[in-house]
Design an enzyme around this catalytic site. Structure first.
Site, PDB file in Angstrom:
ATOM      1  N   GLY A 290       1.105  -0.847   0.068  1.00 10.68           N
ATOM      2  CA  GLY A 290       0.311  -0.058   0.107  1.00 10.68           C
ATOM      3  C   GLY A 290       0.753   1.409   0.162  1.00 10.68           C
TER       4      GLY A 290
ATOM      5  N   LYS B 206       2.020   2.899   7.197  1.00  9.59           N
ATOM      6  CA  LYS B 206       1.473   2.233   5.646  1.00  9.59           C
ATOM      7  C   LYS B 206      -0.093   2.079   5.883  1.00  9.59           C
ATOM      8  CE  LYS B 206       4.753  -0.115   3.986  1.00  9.59           C
ATOM      9  NZ  LYS B 206       6.073  -1.198   3.568  1.00  9.59           N
TER      10      LYS B 206
ATOM     11  N   ASP C  16      11.790 -10.859   3.833  1.00  4.46           N
ATOM     12  CA  ASP C  16      10.842 -10.357   2.086  1.00  4.46           C
ATOM     13  C   ASP C  16      12.177  -9.897   2.206  1.00  4.46           C
ATOM     14  OD1 ASP C  16      10.643  -9.470  -0.042  1.00  4.46           O
ATOM     15  OD2 ASP C  16       8.970  -7.944   0.582  1.00  4.46           O
TER      16      ASP C  16
END
Length: 678
Positions: A27, A43, A137
């Site tokens: 986002g 965020k 990640d």
């Protein structure tokens, strides 16, 4: 940093938006001022994700866990609200470029900077893994550059996005170039997976390219599994050899984050006078800080903004007058070599006190003293008034204020090795172990005990609602067989007993039936009337021979003569009427059963399922219609337990290998978790 447009929000939760920072896979990201006057990167979740109940459940869990991560290389998660119409997460703001931006614009980093980068990333992973999560990640875009060292962001978020619209439509969340072989092959990830990504990031910083190339993605993934990494650009020596080990195909062959820290801490590091980053990157950080100062200075100050005493790191912008107090690049007083341990002669984060006089080292020490559960929980029990929760683990029995998440008591002492524990509606408690079978009142005073003679140990204790009857199992000295017993403690008389291969016992709430489980041969479940000694039901009911050693759970209804039985072989939950001698309902419940229970009023039946790695949760049915009242995105994991007044549902999420078990509390209407104790 970009100015706001008319379509941007003025507020996100309690935070006032100041500027737009950018956008990512999850986002948009905004610069905002918190109610306390701090600056935060907020965020905001994409609309598509906000409509995915599975994502929202995982997002709530991951952000709550991420708030426990503390360290000089991981900007703190300040707050989050998965429940908002537009979910969001706020983290400390770092006014520096990402590693990918810095390398693209300023070129590869020199050797001394590479050593600090690798050391800082390893320390960040120590903090993340110690909190029971993995990053999943880690990539150059998730590493911010600060005068105090690299700052790792977005830890845990990748797991929240797994299985959502982003991944289902082929818009993969994550970067293939930094994926580990076990992920490509569909195998379980571990902390070693983050170590693989760490090495790829440092190799990128040294050469401007990932060690297995950038594209096409399918070929990159093949090279990750089959080819050796390209470490050209990484200076020969300790760092080169260490990165090569980190990029091993076998996770077991990779060094841990602890080993990386130990190895690199002995290497020469940049001096405090010159900092760890090249002058060109320091200049860019200075430009960003000046821009930040301008944005904050020009923004009107909300009335009533004040400090709260919360610990802050040096790069946080604070102040009721909105004056930016930031670390200027190249300032020796600000750059205190936090990449070194205090023990190695450098100055660690602990040497620089926070604004309120405390320091990070004290916070970390306090965190180590906080109570925590081991990797499994034997059982959880609400007190009859619903105010407290007992948690039984292999180590001890603890009592918690479950609403506040505060430990109240360890009533039977630390390192208590009770095999089995039960808490009756009357407030009586039973403990079973090598030191006997004992009954306690609600003030933890022993009121009764059972003497079975030469007994090696007792376990699997279960009390009737009135606390008068107890079912349990005992094993005699030098005997392989067990004896199942129903004991009337007021009469001090054994009502019923049976010698055999019983592995667990459970008493119905009114004491009219006892359930006996045999894990290794059918019938796996028998229900006996202890007054007559007659067997009134057996499972499987058809007399068939399912697979050996199926996983089975059973629960008696509190308001009628019913028993529910789930097993892993049939993937069904059978509800059986003991009075009528017939099956009432057969409910589909695929997966591994992880606990079965009724709500105290008998209106709902809950079936736990495994811990969410392969599936999203368990089941809950309305016992009047047998319709499912939850969705697949719920978190009914192990040992579901409904609050006496229906206020919450407690479940256990067992460890996935990086931390202890967690007790989650679910909203009974939405099935989403509200908080946890861990």
């Amino acid at each position: 940093m970009k100015p706001l447009t008319p379509s941007d929000p003025a507020h996100i939760g309690p935070h006032r938006v100041l500027a737009r920072l950018g956008a990512g896979g999850m986002g948009a990201v905004y610069l905002a001022r918190t109610p306390e006057g701090h600056l935060a990167a907020v965020k905001v979740v994409h609309t598509e994700l906000a409509q995915d109940q599975g994502f929202l459940a995982r997002f709530a869990r991951e952000t709550r866990t991420a708030q426990r991560v503390r360290g000089p290389y991981t900007p703190a998660v300040l707050s989050a609200s998965p429940e908002d119409r537009t979910p969001w997460m706020a983290t400390e703001y770092v006014p520096g470029p990402t590693l990918s931006e810095a390398v693209a614009g300023r070129g590869p980093l020199p050797e001394a900077s590479l050593r600090v980068l690798a050391l800082g990333l390893a320390r960040a992973l120590q903090s993340v893994h110690a909190s029971g999560i993995m990053h999943r990640d880690l990539k150059p875009g998730n590493v911010l550059l600060s005068p105090r060292g690299p700052q790792v962001i977005d830890f845990g978020i990748a797991r929240a996005v797994e299985g959502t619209v982003l991944t289902k439509t082929g818009e993969a969340f994550g970067t293939p170039a930094y994926t580990c072989p076990e992920t490509v092959l569909g195998r379980e990830q571990s902390p070693a997976s983050d170590v693989f990504a760490l090495a790829g990031i440092v190799a990128f910083a040294a050469s401007g390219r990932p060690p297995f190339g950038r594209k096409p993605a399918a070929e990159v993934l093949q090279r990750i599994v089959n080819d050796e990494p390209d470490l050209e650009g990484v200076p020969a020596g300790t760092l080169h050899d260490l990165l090569a080990r980190c990029l091993a195909k076998d996770p077991a062959a990779r060094p841990s984050a602890d080993e990386i820290v130990n190895v690199l801490s002995s290497e020469p590091l940049p001096s405090a006078e010159h900092g760890w980053l090249p002058a060109t990157v320091n200049a860019e950080i200075g430009e960003r800080e000046r821009e930040l100062h301008r944005v904050v200075h020009e923004a009107p100050t909300a009335p009533g903004v004040a400090h709260t005493g919360r610990k802050r790191r040096g790069w946080i912008v604070v102040g009721a007058a909105a004056t930016a107090l930031v670390l200027m690049a190249g300032t020796a007083a600000a750059v205190l070599r936090p990449w070194e341990d205090a023990d190695s002669g450098g100055t660690d984060e602990a040497a620089a006190p926070d604004d309120d006089g405390a320091n990070e080292a004290e916070g970390d020490a306090a965190a180590e003293d906080e109570p925590s559960f081991p990797e499994s929980v034997y059982g959880i029990h609400f007190t009859p008034d619903g105010e407290e929760l007992y948690v039984h683990t292999p180590d001890e029995i603890t009592v918690w204020d479950w609403r506040e998440g505060e430990l109240i008591d360890t009533p039977f002492g630390a390192d208590d090795e009770t095999n089995s524990f039960d808490l009756a509606e009357s407030g009586h408690m039973a403990t079973a172990g090598e030191d006997g079978l004992r009954i306690w009142d609600d003030s933890h005073q022993e009121v009764d005990s059972f003497d079975g003679g030469d007994i090696e140990f007792y376990d699997s204790v279960s009390l009737s609602d009135d606390g008068n009857l107890a079912a349990f199992r005992m094993v005699e000295q030098d005997s392989e067989n067990s004896i199942a017993v129903v004991w009337d403690r007021e009469e001090d008389a054994v009502v019923w007993e049976e010698e055999g291969d019983t592995h667990s016992t459970q008493l119905s709430p009114d004491g009219s039936h006892v359930m006996l489980e045999n894990r290794y041969m059918a019938p796996y479940i028998r229900v006996v009337d202890p007054q007559s000694g007659d067997t009134v039901a057996e499972f499987p009911t058809d007399g068939g021979e399912p697979a050996d050693n199926p996983l089975i759970d059973a629960a008696f209804a509190p308001d009628r003569p019913h028993i529910a039985v789930s097993d892993s072989e049939t993937e069904q939950t059978v509800v059986y009427d003991l009075a009528a001698g017939e099956t009432v309902e057969e409910l589909d419940s695929p997966g591994t059963p992880m606990g079965l229970s009724y709500s105290p009023d008998g209106a709902s039946l809950l079936a736990g399922r495994d811990d969410g790695v392969g599936v999203n949760g368990g089941f809950m049915w309305d016992t009047s219609s047998w319709e499912s009242v939850v969705s697949e995105s719920t978190l009914i994991f192990d040992k579901p337990l409904v609050h006496p007044d229906g206020e919450t549902i407690a479940v256990v999420e067992n460890s996935t290998g990086t931390g202890g078990a967690t007790v989650l509390f679910l909203d009974p209407e939405s099935g989403r978790d509200t908080h946890e104790i861990t």
